[in-house]
Write a protein that holds these residues in place. Structure first.
Motif, PDB file in Angstrom:
ATOM      1  N   ARG A 254     -74.742 -34.929 -98.299  1.00 17.24           N
ATOM      2  CA  ARG A 254     -75.290 -34.375 -99.542  1.00 17.24           C
ATOM      3  C   ARG A 254     -75.696 -35.540-100.435  1.00 17.24           C
ATOM      4  NH1 ARG A 254     -71.970 -32.512-103.136  1.00 17.24           N
ATOM      5  NH2 ARG A 254     -73.383 -30.861-103.753  1.00 17.24           N
ATOM      6  N   ARG A 255     -76.628 -35.276-101.324  1.00 18.53           N
ATOM      7  CA  ARG A 255     -77.032 -36.304-102.275  1.00 18.53           C
ATOM      8  C   ARG A 255     -76.325 -36.015-103.597  1.00 18.53           C
ATOM      9  NH1 ARG A 255     -82.472 -38.914-100.592  1.00 18.53           N
ATOM     10  NH2 ARG A 255     -81.005 -39.790 -99.116  1.00 18.53           N
ATOM     11  N   ILE A 256     -75.653 -37.015-104.139  1.00 20.28           N
ATOM     12  CA  ILE A 256     -74.901 -36.804-105.378  1.00 20.28           C
ATOM     13  C   ILE A 256     -75.361 -37.785-106.453  1.00 20.28           C
ATOM     14  CG2 ILE A 256     -72.910 -35.788-104.193  1.00 20.28           C
ATOM     15  CD1 ILE A 256     -71.491 -38.475-104.371  1.00 20.28           C
TER      16      ILE A 256
ATOM     17  N   ASP B 187     -75.425 -40.997-101.519  1.00 18.73           N
ATOM     18  CA  ASP B 187     -75.203 -39.966-100.503  1.00 18.73           C
ATOM     19  C   ASP B 187     -73.712 -39.834-100.225  1.00 18.73           C
ATOM     20  OD1 ASP B 187     -77.852 -39.510-100.276  1.00 18.73           O
ATOM     21  OD2 ASP B 187     -78.095 -40.346 -98.263  1.00 18.73           O
TER      22      ASP B 187
ATOM     23  N   ASP C 194     -72.802 -35.093-111.389  1.00 27.75           N
ATOM     24  CA  ASP C 194     -72.163 -36.005-110.428  1.00 27.75           C
ATOM     25  C   ASP C 194     -72.156 -35.377-109.027  1.00 27.75           C
ATOM     26  OD1 ASP C 194     -70.214 -34.141-111.144  1.00 27.75           O
ATOM     27  OD2 ASP C 194     -68.759 -35.617-111.845  1.00 27.75           O
ATOM     28  N   ASN C 195     -71.341 -34.343-108.826  1.00 27.03           N
ATOM     29  CA  ASN C 195     -71.274 -33.757-107.479  1.00 27.03           C
ATOM     30  C   ASN C 195     -72.356 -32.716-107.193  1.00 27.03           C
ATOM     31  OD1 ASN C 195     -69.284 -34.806-105.676  1.00 27.03           O
ATOM     32  ND2 ASN C 195     -67.739 -34.201-107.178  1.00 27.03           N
TER      33      ASN C 195
ATOM     34  N   TYR D  39     -72.225 -43.654 -99.907  1.00 29.95           N
ATOM     35  CA  TYR D  39     -73.035 -44.853 -99.663  1.00 29.95           C
ATOM     36  C   TYR D  39     -74.393 -44.669-100.339  1.00 29.95           C
ATOM     37  CZ  TYR D  39     -74.286 -41.481 -96.061  1.00 29.95           C
ATOM     38  OH  TYR D  39     -74.622 -40.309 -95.414  1.00 29.95           O
TER      39      TYR D  39
END
Lengths: 326, 256
Positions: free
Chosen positions: A135-137, A143, B122-123, B222
């Motif tokens: 997922r992209r956060i 990621d 954020d999430n 990452y």
């Protein structure tokens, strides 16, 4: 025994939403990796013909859940119907496209199974035999790899563009299986969907778009952007915060809640590149990004980037283009 | 009308994010924080509803001591009192766990309306509100950009995709997730800041087991791989960059 993958097919206004084919592609890809059959599910009231269209794809089954209360989308109706289907089919994984409609009811559905949704995924793959979702956060800056940490079924949604709809494998053989589902009280009443006053500008037809984001700081600075757009013969557009602030009208907004464009040239000025913006412009032929933050996600999809202050770059670029155009 | 507003503190949008040593989360030691954008709009909308219809606005947030900044700011803008769910930074609950904890913390409040932003910056799970509604047995609407509470129930305008909208009516109590831009956010006044000091902040310590708190587990974070090979121009010199860009747009991209 939990078995197979179920993929949710979204439709609206009597047509299948194209992003549903991306969800099929995602489900087929994961199904192939895990050697699991894939079935599709469509909800509605007398929508058998739509379900029939889905049988054109390589699927183990197409479920059509029918109830008159599903004629129009409501979160109560869809959560009830999908709960019926999931309990009956007992899949280990349920895949959805990450649309506004799915965001509205999928968490309600998953809560009935005592869990949340692994939402807005951009990838899925196997690592040491284990299914890992990405997922992209942090607004696209980072990621995250996520693994389900509970019993099946796992609920996951995939972002628009994560898979290509045209890669969904065609096939035939799956017949539509109609299933009667129980739907309880519907507490919310929808009125007909509508569009605001017809857009004055159709940005989808513009060949050059000069878009501006939060980095412009104030409405009074927009004239810099307008001047550049004018010299280039392009249209001015913006990311959501600019339209939220009322600095530009909403019909200039690019992104998931605004327009989706694919011009020859897209210049993003002071736009960090949140996912909601990127989905609206990532198919532009040439993308230019100017941002003071070298880590801004907009640079991930840019062909040309300038790391710097837009208040220096915009006037300089305007001058250079003016020179070239003579 | 009693309204509970759920607000989350998130990393500042402009903060340069660094990833921690074991790649499980960002480095938080010297991070600056702010209110999650859409939660700020949820607060504004609840204050406007209170001004129109009377009642009370209770702000609820979860996190370590630092989230008091969100509470103080909300109280200064006009919220009446606050619930602080005290939770350690090391515990990052899944959306279901977060919703369960919030449901426990507000169970005796019986609000007419619960509002939150549509997702956190954020999430970005975009589901804690909806799960909370389900846990409390409430109807909900997401991505709301207008609220009419003048009648018996609620009439809300939802944003659909691609410029489409839809009105929904539903009974109260209900939960709404609010889209950014629903209205212009007010500033706290000096009077508000002074008044906030006397307002009640109820602290709740949830009973949480880190193992049950997460139905989905982040194993690694990452920086994303680049999708395109970006040509960076100018090397910090804006003028030079602009000149090179104009040239590239002419000779390579052939647009000018």
């Amino acid at each position: 025994m939990k078995h197979g993958i179920l993929v949710f097919i979204e439709h609206r206004a009597g047509a299948i939403n194209k992003i549903s084919y991306e969800a099929i592609a995602a489900a087929q890809d994961i199904g192939a990796k895990l050697n699991q059959p894939v079935s599709a599910v469509l909800l509605g009231a007398n929508f058998q013909d739509l379900a029939q269209q889905v049988t054109a794809y390589k699927l183990d089954g197409v479920m059509y859940a029918d109830n008159e209360k599903l004629a129009e989308y409501t979160p109560d109706g869809y959560a009830d119907a999908m709960e019926n289907v999931v309990r009956a089919r007992d899949p280990f994984l349920v895949i959805f496209p990450h649309t506004y409609l799915v965001r509205d009811f999928a968490p309600k559905l998953s809560a009935r199974f005592g869990k949340g949704v692994i939402s807005d995924c951009i990838r899925a793959g196997l690592e040491n035999g284990e299914l890992v979702f990405s997922r992209r956060i942090f607004l696209g800056k980072i990621d995250a790899d996520v693994v389900p940490n509970s019993d099946a079924p796992v609920f996951a949604t995939f972002q628009s563009g994560a898979y290509r709809g045209e890669t969904a494998e065609k096939g035939e053989g799956a017949a539509v299986e109609t299933m009667a589902v129980e739907v309880g009280e519907i507490r919310m009443k929808p009125e007909p969907a509508f569009q605001e006053v017809k857009s004055a500008v159709d940005l989808t037809k513009a060949e050059i778009i000069v878009a501006v984001g939060r980095g412009i700081k104030g409405q009074e600075n927009l004239q810099l952007v307008e001047k550049l757009a004018q010299i280039l013969g392009g249209e001015v557009a913006a990311s959501r915060p600019i339209c939220d602030a009322g600095w530009l009208p909403i019909d200039r907004q690019i992104g998931s809640s605004g327009q989706t464009v694919a011009p020859k040239l897209y210049i993003a000025l002071g736009i960090s590149g949140a996912i909601q913006h990127l989905v609206g412009m990532k198919n532009a032929s040439t993308i230019v990004a100017v941002n003071k933050d070298p880590e801004a996600p907009i640079f991930d999809i840019a062909d040309y980037g300038i790391v710097g202050d837009i208040f220096e770059v915009i006037p300089a670029l305007t001058e250079e283009v003016k020179k070239l155009k003579g | 009308m009693k309204i509970i507003v759920l607000m989350k503190q998130v990393a500042n949008k402009d903060a340069i994010l660094r990833i921690n040593k074991d790649q499980t989360w960002i480095e938080e030691s010297d991070l600056s924080y702010e209110v999650n954008e859409s939660d700020g709009y949820a607060l504004e909308e609840s204050l406007r509803l209170k001004e129109k219809h009377g009642g009370e606005v209770v702000v609820c947030t979860m996190g370590a001591a630092r989230v008091k900044a969100v509470i103080k700011d909300a109280l200064a803008r006009g919220a009446d009192r606050a619930i602080h769910i005290v939770a350690d930074d090391s515990l990052r609950p899944s959306p279901f766990a977060a919703a369960s904890i919030i449901a426990g913390a507000i169970k005796d409040e019986h609000p007419d309306l619960i509002m939150s932003g549509l997702q956190s910056d954020d999430n970005s799970y975009a589901q804690t509100g909806v799960i909370l509604a389900e846990l409390l047995g409430l109807p909900h609407a997401t991505i709301v950009i207008e609220v009419d509470a003048s009648g018996e129930g609620l009439r809300v305008k939802r944003e659909l995709e691609s410029g489409w909208y839809q009105w929904y009516t539903m009974p109260k109590p209900a939960l709404l997730t609010i889209q950014s831009g629903i209205s212009q956010i007010r500033y706290a006044t000096l009077k508000g800041i002074m008044a906030a000091k006397k307002k009640e902040i109820r602290e709740v310590t949830p009973q949480m087991d880190a193992n049950t708190a997460s139905h989905q587990k982040v194993t690694k974070i990452y920086f994303p791989q680049k999708q395109k090979q970006t040509q960076f121009l100018g090397n910090g010199d804006a003028k030079a960059g602009a000149a090179m860009l104009a040239d590239k747009l002419r000779t390579e991209a052939r647009i000018i």
